[in-house]
Motif scaffolding. Structure first.
Motif, PDB file in Angstrom:
ATOM      1  N   ASN A 106       1.208  -1.247   0.085  1.00 29.27           N
ATOM      2  CA  ASN A 106      -0.104   0.521   0.247  1.00 29.27           C
ATOM      3  C   ASN A 106       1.213   1.334   0.155  1.00 29.27           C
ATOM      4  OD1 ASN A 106      -2.181   1.333  -0.638  1.00 29.27           O
ATOM      5  ND2 ASN A 106      -2.994   1.554   2.099  1.00 29.27           N
ATOM      6  N   ALA A 107       2.112   0.996  -0.989  1.00 34.96           N
ATOM      7  CA  ALA A 107       2.625   2.466  -0.904  1.00 34.96           C
ATOM      8  C   ALA A 107       2.551   2.860  -2.618  1.00 34.96           C
ATOM      9  CB  ALA A 107       4.237   1.670  -0.369  1.00 34.96           C
ATOM     10  N   HIS A 108       2.545   4.161  -1.871  1.00 42.43           N
ATOM     11  CA  HIS A 108       2.138   5.237  -3.264  1.00 42.43           C
ATOM     12  C   HIS A 108       3.663   6.153  -3.766  1.00 42.43           C
ATOM     13  CE1 HIS A 108      -2.409   4.954  -1.553  1.00 42.43           C
ATOM     14  NE2 HIS A 108      -1.789   4.797  -3.224  1.00 42.43           N
ATOM     15  N   VAL A 109       4.343   6.814  -4.965  1.00 39.91           N
ATOM     16  CA  VAL A 109       5.029   6.643  -5.645  1.00 39.91           C
ATOM     17  C   VAL A 109       4.692   7.997  -5.920  1.00 39.91           C
ATOM     18  CG1 VAL A 109       6.755   4.833  -4.352  1.00 39.91           C
ATOM     19  CG2 VAL A 109       6.254   5.378  -6.885  1.00 39.91           C
ATOM     20  N   THR A 110       6.262   8.535  -7.078  1.00 37.89           N
ATOM     21  CA  THR A 110       6.030   9.244  -8.110  1.00 37.89           C
ATOM     22  C   THR A 110       7.192   9.107  -9.178  1.00 37.89           C
ATOM     23  OG1 THR A 110       5.283  11.369  -6.776  1.00 37.89           O
ATOM     24  CG2 THR A 110       6.721  11.655  -8.929  1.00 37.89           C
ATOM     25  N   VAL A 111       6.935   8.780  -9.989  1.00 39.94           N
ATOM     26  CA  VAL A 111       7.182   7.871 -11.221  1.00 39.94           C
ATOM     27  C   VAL A 111       8.230   9.310 -12.140  1.00 39.94           C
ATOM     28  CG1 VAL A 111       7.808   7.059 -13.430  1.00 39.94           C
ATOM     29  CG2 VAL A 111       6.552   6.591 -11.475  1.00 39.94           C
ATOM     30  N   LEU A 112       8.393   9.888 -12.585  1.00 34.59           N
ATOM     31  CA  LEU A 112       9.406  10.880 -13.200  1.00 34.59           C
ATOM     32  C   LEU A 112       9.535  10.197 -14.625  1.00 34.59           C
ATOM     33  CD1 LEU A 112       9.630  12.904 -11.349  1.00 34.59           C
ATOM     34  CD2 LEU A 112      10.288  11.730  -9.994  1.00 34.59           C
ATOM     35  N   ALA A 113       9.037  10.208 -15.696  1.00 36.84           N
ATOM     36  CA  ALA A 113       9.075   9.293 -16.426  1.00 36.84           C
ATOM     37  C   ALA A 113       9.475  10.004 -17.774  1.00 36.84           C
ATOM     38  CB  ALA A 113       7.691   9.222 -17.413  1.00 36.84           C
ATOM     39  N   LEU A 135       3.359  11.428 -11.880  1.00 34.85           N
ATOM     40  CA  LEU A 135       3.860  11.120 -12.395  1.00 34.85           C
ATOM     41  C   LEU A 135       4.307  12.239 -12.774  1.00 34.85           C
ATOM     42  CD1 LEU A 135       2.116   9.575 -15.602  1.00 34.85           C
ATOM     43  CD2 LEU A 135       3.912   8.433 -14.708  1.00 34.85           C
ATOM     44  N   GLY A 136       5.592  12.308 -13.191  1.00 33.76           N
ATOM     45  CA  GLY A 136       6.552  13.630 -13.832  1.00 33.76           C
ATOM     46  C   GLY A 136       6.931  13.460 -15.305  1.00 33.76           C
ATOM     47  N   ASN A 137       7.546  14.486 -14.968  1.00 31.71           N
ATOM     48  CA  ASN A 137       8.583  15.052 -16.382  1.00 31.71           C
ATOM     49  C   ASN A 137       9.936  14.599 -16.396  1.00 31.71           C
ATOM     50  OD1 ASN A 137      10.276  16.297 -18.506  1.00 31.71           O
ATOM     51  ND2 ASN A 137       8.417  17.587 -19.090  1.00 31.71           N
ATOM     52  N   HIS A 138      10.480  13.842 -16.540  1.00 33.64           N
ATOM     53  CA  HIS A 138      12.252  13.409 -16.573  1.00 33.64           C
ATOM     54  C   HIS A 138      12.983  13.585 -17.500  1.00 33.64           C
ATOM     55  CE1 HIS A 138      15.616  12.462 -14.512  1.00 33.64           C
ATOM     56  NE2 HIS A 138      15.693  11.493 -14.575  1.00 33.64           N
ATOM     57  N   THR A 139      12.831  14.129 -18.989  1.00 32.27           N
ATOM     58  CA  THR A 139      13.162  14.597 -20.097  1.00 32.27           C
ATOM     59  C   THR A 139      12.531  14.102 -20.911  1.00 32.27           C
ATOM     60  OG1 THR A 139      14.959  14.077 -19.853  1.00 32.27           O
ATOM     61  CG2 THR A 139      14.873  16.340 -19.363  1.00 32.27           C
ATOM     62  N   TRP A 140      12.851  14.533 -22.231  1.00 37.60           N
ATOM     63  CA  TRP A 140      12.597  13.865 -23.285  1.00 37.60           C
ATOM     64  C   TRP A 140      13.154  12.499 -23.267  1.00 37.60           C
ATOM     65  CZ3 TRP A 140       8.385  11.670 -26.175  1.00 37.60           C
ATOM     66  CH2 TRP A 140       8.338  11.468 -27.264  1.00 37.60           C
ATOM     67  N   SER A 141      14.821  12.399 -24.173  1.00 36.40           N
ATOM     68  CA  SER A 141      15.834  11.646 -23.924  1.00 36.40           C
ATOM     69  C   SER A 141      16.106  11.531 -22.702  1.00 36.40           C
ATOM     70  CB  SER A 141      16.781  11.464 -25.335  1.00 36.40           C
ATOM     71  OG  SER A 141      17.298  13.103 -25.203  1.00 36.40           O
ATOM     72  N   HIS A 142      16.918  11.540 -21.586  1.00 31.80           N
ATOM     73  CA  HIS A 142      17.264  11.681 -20.464  1.00 31.80           C
ATOM     74  C   HIS A 142      19.246  11.881 -21.068  1.00 31.80           C
ATOM     75  CE1 HIS A 142      19.818   9.971 -16.818  1.00 31.80           C
ATOM     76  NE2 HIS A 142      18.466  10.222 -16.464  1.00 31.80           N
ATOM     77  N   LEU A 167      -1.110  11.722 -22.614  1.00 28.67           N
ATOM     78  CA  LEU A 167      -1.606  10.863 -22.402  1.00 28.67           C
ATOM     79  C   LEU A 167      -2.299  10.520 -21.541  1.00 28.67           C
ATOM     80  CD1 LEU A 167       2.092   8.802 -22.683  1.00 28.67           C
ATOM     81  CD2 LEU A 167       0.228   8.249 -24.368  1.00 28.67           C
ATOM     82  N   THR A 168      -1.778  11.281 -20.177  1.00 27.78           N
ATOM     83  CA  THR A 168      -2.620  11.629 -18.514  1.00 27.78           C
ATOM     84  C   THR A 168      -3.986  13.286 -19.238  1.00 27.78           C
ATOM     85  OG1 THR A 168      -1.121  12.899 -17.851  1.00 27.78           O
ATOM     86  CG2 THR A 168      -1.072  10.036 -18.090  1.00 27.78           C
ATOM     87  N   GLY A 169      -2.993  14.012 -19.656  1.00 28.67           N
ATOM     88  CA  GLY A 169      -4.117  15.481 -19.604  1.00 28.67           C
ATOM     89  C   GLY A 169      -3.505  16.476 -18.847  1.00 28.67           C
ATOM     90  N   SER A 170      -2.575  15.985 -18.248  1.00 31.26           N
ATOM     91  CA  SER A 170      -1.584  16.472 -17.280  1.00 31.26           C
ATOM     92  C   SER A 170       0.021  16.555 -17.083  1.00 31.26           C
ATOM     93  CB  SER A 170      -2.027  15.905 -16.078  1.00 31.26           C
ATOM     94  OG  SER A 170      -1.147  16.095 -14.928  1.00 31.26           O
ATOM     95  N   PRO A 171       0.412  17.337 -17.312  1.00 29.82           N
ATOM     96  CA  PRO A 171       2.044  17.873 -17.613  1.00 29.82           C
ATOM     97  C   PRO A 171       2.815  16.650 -16.615  1.00 29.82           C
ATOM     98  CG  PRO A 171       1.213  19.248 -17.233  1.00 29.82           C
ATOM     99  CD  PRO A 171       0.007  19.043 -16.973  1.00 29.82           C
ATOM    100  N   GLY A 172       1.642  16.653 -15.452  1.00 30.34           N
ATOM    101  CA  GLY A 172       3.339  15.881 -14.361  1.00 30.34           C
ATOM    102  C   GLY A 172       3.135  16.825 -13.078  1.00 30.34           C
ATOM    103  N   ALA A 173       3.169  16.758 -12.452  1.00 27.82           N
ATOM    104  CA  ALA A 173       3.563  16.948 -10.946  1.00 27.82           C
ATOM    105  C   ALA A 173       4.668  17.792 -10.873  1.00 27.82           C
ATOM    106  CB  ALA A 173       3.461  16.210  -9.705  1.00 27.82           C
ATOM    107  N   PHE A 174       5.723  17.402 -11.664  1.00 29.01           N
ATOM    108  CA  PHE A 174       7.248  18.136 -11.066  1.00 29.01           C
ATOM    109  C   PHE A 174       7.997  17.415 -12.381  1.00 29.01           C
ATOM    110  CE2 PHE A 174       5.575  16.162  -7.323  1.00 29.01           C
ATOM    111  CZ  PHE A 174       5.892  17.513  -5.914  1.00 29.01           C
ATOM    112  N   PHE A 175       9.052  18.464 -12.508  1.00 29.03           N
ATOM    113  CA  PHE A 175       9.599  18.010 -13.964  1.00 29.03           C
ATOM    114  C   PHE A 175      11.513  17.919 -12.447  1.00 29.03           C
ATOM    115  CE2 PHE A 175      14.306  19.516 -15.755  1.00 29.03           C
ATOM    116  CZ  PHE A 175      14.406  18.892 -16.348  1.00 29.03           C
ATOM    117  N   ARG A 176      12.096  16.576 -13.514  1.00 30.52           N
ATOM    118  CA  ARG A 176      12.993  16.414 -12.857  1.00 30.52           C
ATOM    119  C   ARG A 176      14.381  16.037 -13.819  1.00 30.52           C
ATOM    120  NH1 ARG A 176      14.134  11.182  -9.469  1.00 30.52           N
ATOM    121  NH2 ARG A 176      13.371  12.397  -7.376  1.00 30.52           N
TER     122      ARG A 176
END
Length: 265
Positions: A106-113, A135-142, A167-176
């Motif tokens: 029952n753990a919740h996490v953040t995925v920087l995609a 979800l968050g933003n981790h650049t297009w090509s790392h 894909l989701t209607g949102s830009p994501g909560a954060f950028f990394r």
């Protein structure tokens, strides 16, 4: 570590992902010998890293539109919570195993995609959200983003942002930022231009990208304390093996894994 690298205390070197363009390819180690690293197409002169105090918290309400983002490193609320954050790339099958382990506890996490991961595996975003994660933003090509000039840096951020919105209607909560524990001043500026009020860095690196084995990954995460943001990766089998122990350790210490938005809120 591969050869001498100049580091700041409590920081990790800029790193890279291998094989993100392959839809089913596993996420490889995030570092490579210098001689194998591609030369960035648009390098700029080195700039100093700007790191905000560990007490930084969400501040979107007070931030002018388009102004520089604020770097968040850890929370100072005092609540017994930590944020496990995962770099989203690699084999989707391994990612499913990670999410299954999180669900069992029952753990919740953040995925920087990473954008190329979302491009090659369009179901991945919904898979993350359906598990109650964010979800968050981790650049297009790392890329090694800190070496980029402003225009292509912004393009890396915006291209991943746009894919998230598609894909989701949102830009994501954060950028990394990619390939770095902390964001520099230019990365904060360009993230702000792309609409992100906050850049999510971290204070604990699990080092799972080195594939050191489950025991070593679990030990690295024991350094997390209330308010910590932990960096992990979806694409490594060792992470899957380490997760049950990590989650048990956190529970035994009275620490609850929550999304980064909840931690910083």
């Amino acid at each position: 570590m591969e050869g001498p690298v100049s580091e700041q205390p409590n920081s990790v070197p800029r790193r890279r992902f291998i094989g993100l363009g392959l839809g089913a390819a596993a996420l490889a180690a995030c570092s490579a010998p210098p001689e194998t690293r591609p030369t960035p197409p648009v390098p700029t002169s080195a700039s100093s890293t700007t790191t905000l105090p560990p007490s930084s918290t969400l501040s979107s309400a007070a931030k002018p539109a388009g102004g520089p983002a604020t770097e968040l490193v850890r929370a100072a609320s005092g609540r017994p919570e930590v944020a496990l954050t995962f770099h989203g790339a690699g084999d989707v099958g391994i990612a499913r195993q990670v999410l299954a382990a999180l669900a069992q506890h029952n753990a919740h996490v953040t995925v920087l995609a990473v954008g190329t991961w979302l491009q090659d595996s369009p179901d991945a975003a919904r898979m993350v959200l359906d598990g109650g994660h964010e979800l968050g933003n981790h650049t297009w090509s790392h890329p090694n983003l800190s070496t980029y000039k402003p225009e292509p840096m912004l393009a890396e951020i915006e291209r991943c942002r746009d894919r998230l919105v598609q894909l989701t209607g949102s830009p994501g909560a954060f950028f990394r930022q990619s390939q770095g524990q902390h964001a520099n001043a230019e990365e904060l500026r360009e993230a702000g231009k792309a609409g992100y009020a906050n850049v999510l860095s971290y204070d604990i690196d699990s080092l799972d990208w080195r594939d050191p084995g489950a025991a070593a990954i679990r030990k690295a995460v024991t350094a997390a304390t209330a308010g910590s943001v932990v960096s992990m990766h979806l694409g490594h089998p060792g992470t899957v093996a380490a997760l049950p122990g990590i989650l048990t350790d956190l529970a035994n210490r009275g620490l609850t894994p929550v999304t980064a938005s909840k931690l910083m809120g």
